[in-house]
Write a protein that holds these residues in place. Structure first.
Motif, PDB file in Angstrom:
ATOM      1  N   UNK A 127       0.809  -1.219   0.000  1.00  0.00           N
ATOM      2  CA  UNK A 127       0.000   0.000   0.000  1.00  0.00           C
ATOM      3  C   UNK A 127       0.840   1.266   0.000  1.00  0.00           C
ATOM      4  N   UNK A 128       2.126   1.160   0.267  1.00  0.00           N
ATOM      5  CA  UNK A 128       2.989   2.344   0.246  1.00  0.00           C
ATOM      6  C   UNK A 128       3.468   2.683  -1.159  1.00  0.00           C
ATOM      7  N   UNK A 129       3.136   1.833  -2.127  1.00  0.00           N
ATOM      8  CA  UNK A 129       3.748   1.946  -3.450  1.00  0.00           C
ATOM      9  C   UNK A 129       3.033   2.871  -4.439  1.00  0.00           C
ATOM     10  N   UNK A 130       1.693   2.825  -4.576  1.00  0.00           N
ATOM     11  CA  UNK A 130       1.085   3.499  -5.731  1.00  0.00           C
ATOM     12  C   UNK A 130       1.339   4.997  -5.830  1.00  0.00           C
ATOM     13  N   UNK A 131       0.936   5.795  -4.866  1.00  0.00           N
ATOM     14  CA  UNK A 131       1.059   7.248  -4.990  1.00  0.00           C
ATOM     15  C   UNK A 131       2.507   7.701  -5.063  1.00  0.00           C
ATOM     16  N   UNK A 132       3.314   7.267  -4.110  1.00  0.00           N
ATOM     17  CA  UNK A 132       4.703   7.719  -4.069  1.00  0.00           C
ATOM     18  C   UNK A 132       5.534   7.130  -5.203  1.00  0.00           C
ATOM     19  N   UNK A 133       5.314   5.857  -5.501  1.00  0.00           N
ATOM     20  CA  UNK A 133       6.075   5.225  -6.566  1.00  0.00           C
ATOM     21  C   UNK A 133       5.750   5.808  -7.932  1.00  0.00           C
ATOM     22  N   UNK A 134       4.454   5.994  -8.207  1.00  0.00           N
ATOM     23  CA  UNK A 134       4.078   6.568  -9.502  1.00  0.00           C
ATOM     24  C   UNK A 134       4.537   8.014  -9.638  1.00  0.00           C
ATOM     25  N   UNK A 135       4.485   8.770  -8.540  1.00  0.00           N
ATOM     26  CA  UNK A 135       4.967  10.153  -8.604  1.00  0.00           C
ATOM     27  C   UNK A 135       6.439  10.186  -8.986  1.00  0.00           C
ATOM     28  N   UNK A 136       7.250   9.349  -8.340  1.00  0.00           N
ATOM     29  CA  UNK A 136       8.675   9.294  -8.667  1.00  0.00           C
ATOM     30  C   UNK A 136       8.890   8.840 -10.107  1.00  0.00           C
ATOM     31  N   UNK A 137       8.158   7.813 -10.527  1.00  0.00           N
ATOM     32  CA  UNK A 137       8.315   7.278 -11.885  1.00  0.00           C
ATOM     33  C   UNK A 137       7.945   8.319 -12.938  1.00  0.00           C
ATOM     34  N   UNK A 138       6.838   8.999 -12.728  1.00  0.00           N
ATOM     35  CA  UNK A 138       6.387   9.981 -13.719  1.00  0.00           C
ATOM     36  C   UNK A 138       7.288  11.213 -13.743  1.00  0.00           C
ATOM     37  N   UNK A 139       7.849  11.577 -12.596  1.00  0.00           N
ATOM     38  CA  UNK A 139       8.801  12.690 -12.571  1.00  0.00           C
ATOM     39  C   UNK A 139      10.075  12.327 -13.331  1.00  0.00           C
ATOM     40  N   UNK A 140      10.571  11.126 -13.124  1.00  0.00           N
ATOM     41  CA  UNK A 140      11.769  10.692 -13.848  1.00  0.00           C
ATOM     42  C   UNK A 140      11.510  10.609 -15.350  1.00  0.00           C
ATOM     43  N   UNK A 141      10.318  10.169 -15.731  1.00  0.00           N
ATOM     44  CA  UNK A 141       9.992  10.116 -17.153  1.00  0.00           C
ATOM     45  C   UNK A 141       9.993  11.518 -17.762  1.00  0.00           C
ATOM     46  N   UNK A 142       9.464  12.495 -17.025  1.00  0.00           N
ATOM     47  CA  UNK A 142       9.505  13.874 -17.530  1.00  0.00           C
ATOM     48  C   UNK A 142      10.945  14.351 -17.698  1.00  0.00           C
ATOM     49  N   UNK A 143      11.786  14.085 -16.712  1.00  0.00           N
ATOM     50  CA  UNK A 143      13.171  14.559 -16.777  1.00  0.00           C
ATOM     51  C   UNK A 143      13.901  13.948 -17.965  1.00  0.00           C
ATOM     52  N   UNK A 144      13.671  12.669 -18.227  1.00  0.00           N
ATOM     53  CA  UNK A 144      14.221  12.019 -19.407  1.00  0.00           C
ATOM     54  C   UNK A 144      15.735  12.020 -19.479  1.00  0.00           C
ATOM     55  N   UNK A 145      16.400  11.840 -18.349  1.00  0.00           N
ATOM     56  CA  UNK A 145      17.862  11.906 -18.343  1.00  0.00           C
ATOM     57  C   UNK A 145      18.462  10.610 -18.892  1.00  0.00           C
ATOM     58  N   UNK A 146      19.546  10.704 -19.655  1.00  0.00           N
ATOM     59  CA  UNK A 146      20.161   9.503 -20.229  1.00  0.00           C
ATOM     60  C   UNK A 146      21.009   8.771 -19.194  1.00  0.00           C
ATOM     61  N   UNK A 147      21.297   7.493 -19.398  1.00  0.00           N
ATOM     62  CA  UNK A 147      22.195   6.766 -18.500  1.00  0.00           C
ATOM     63  C   UNK A 147      23.509   7.511 -18.330  1.00  0.00           C
ATOM     64  N   UNK A 148      23.971   7.553 -17.099  1.00  0.00           N
ATOM     65  CA  UNK A 148      25.190   8.284 -16.797  1.00  0.00           C
ATOM     66  C   UNK A 148      24.949   9.723 -16.412  1.00  0.00           C
ATOM     67  N   UNK A 149      23.702  10.215 -16.572  1.00  0.00           N
ATOM     68  CA  UNK A 149      23.375  11.576 -16.196  1.00  0.00           C
ATOM     69  C   UNK A 149      23.359  11.760 -14.692  1.00  0.00           C
ATOM     70  N   UNK A 150      23.309  13.012 -14.277  1.00  0.00           N
ATOM     71  CA  UNK A 150      23.342  13.345 -12.853  1.00  0.00           C
ATOM     72  C   UNK A 150      22.008  13.945 -12.426  1.00  0.00           C
ATOM     73  N   UNK A 151      21.551  13.548 -11.244  1.00  0.00           N
ATOM     74  CA  UNK A 151      20.237  13.944 -10.759  1.00  0.00           C
ATOM     75  C   UNK A 151      20.311  14.323  -9.295  1.00  0.00           C
ATOM     76  N   UNK A 152      19.786  15.503  -8.956  1.00  0.00           N
ATOM     77  CA  UNK A 152      19.597  15.895  -7.568  1.00  0.00           C
ATOM     78  C   UNK A 152      18.214  15.448  -7.128  1.00  0.00           C
TER      79      UNK A 152
END
Length: 312
Positions: A127-152
């Motif tokens: 039950x801890x997964x849907x809201x927080x996990x999808x938010x993180x996943x969708x944010x990373x998809x927006x950022x679209x950083x390539x492998x080896x990129x740097x993320x704060x």
């Protein structure tokens, strides 16, 4: 059935456990017998009336609370394919116009907002997964950083930030984690390459000392906004997951506020990772449904590492 509702805005004292009619699933919907449902900061914001003040939802006589659910399907609506009674699932209620949330004995959701629960994982952890996990996943998809990129990642020890750090590491991104001084071991264990204490007075200088020129992108789970933006290089990307904190896109930075949307495919991806042990599901404490007001008060105190979860 029981449902956690409010009839006015205010503190935890406005929460009540109401006896309401059991909902019936319509076409393309399923009904879930709730086994566990996480309590998130958005539930506190809803209870306090801030979503209504911001025009994100209409004020009404009764408002149900809760976004996350894990449980067992006990009924399917007409024309609903892919699920049947007895299936264990997780789901996300992302609509602000429906009368009840997931903090209820039974929950009706569109099938497109549901995915199979992670095998071998308790309902409370799932039950801890849907809201927080999808938010993180969708944010990373927006950022679209390539492998080896740097993320704060700000708020890297929290629910969204923790998933973001793990998912970013799986994408071969190098993560600068901002969290409390005592959380360095935790966030490094989640995959962070570097650590910056949130007490650091000049965040941008600290990040740029680690990554000359600035990081390629930032996922702001702490709502720092303009304070975190200078850590990102020119023409980088910035994803804010706290409503109202997205900064002006200076220096040609791509900036977006991420508004969560239920997504069965994304949920299924997260569920598979959790089942394989590749995502860390953290439960601070479980409480019975009728202790929802206590859960709200405890969450407001802060300092939790993991989610409070209501169970039947």
């Amino acid at each position: 059935m029981r449902a956690v509702v409010i009839r006015s805005f205010g503190g935890p004292e406005v929460i009540e456990i109401a006896d309401v009619a059991t909902p019936e699933p319509g076409p393309g919907q399923v009904r879930i017998r709730m086994e566990a449902a996480a309590v998130n900061p958005v539930d506190l914001v809803t209870r306090g009336g801030l979503l209504a003040e911001a025009g994100l939802m209409e004020a009404r006589d009764v408002i149900g609370l809760g976004w996350d659910v894990a449980g067992v399907i006990d009924a399917v609506g007409p024309g609903t394919a892919g699920y049947r009674p007895g299936d264990r699932v997780i789901g996300l209620s992302d609509r602000l116009d429906v009368p009840l949330g997931t903090h209820a004995d039974q929950v009706v959701l569109d099938a497109a907002a549901v995915a199979p629960a992670p095998a071998g994982v308790t309902a409370a952890r799932a039950a801890t997964l849907p809201l927080n996990g999808l938010t993180a996943l969708q944010a990373l998809d927006f950022l679209g950083l390539p492998p080896g990129g740097t993320l704060l990642v700000t708020g890297a020890a929290g629910g969204v930030g923790g998933f973001a750090a793990e998912l970013a590491a799986r994408r071969s991104l190098r993560v600068v984690a901002l969290a409390g001084p005592a959380d360095e071991g935790l966030v490094r264990g989640l995959g962070a390459t570097w650590f910056v204490p949130r007490t650091t007075p000049d965040l941008a200088a600290a990040v740029r000392a680690l990554v000359p020129g600035g990081v390629d992108g930032a996922l702001d789970a702490a709502g720092l906004g303009v304070r975190a933006l200078p850590a990102v290089r020119n023409r980088g990307a910035f994803a804010s997951v706290v409503g109202g904190t997205a900064p002006v896109p200076l220096r040609a930075t791509r900036v977006a506020g991420i508004w969560i949307n239920a997504d069965a495919r994304g949920l299924a991806e997260l569920s598979a990772l959790a089942a394989a042990g590749d995502l860390t599901l953290r439960v601070a404490e479980t409480l019975p449904l009728d202790k929802a007001a206590h859960a709200h008060a405890r969450l407001a105190e802060g300092g939790l590492r993991g989610r409070l979860v209501l169970v039947r």
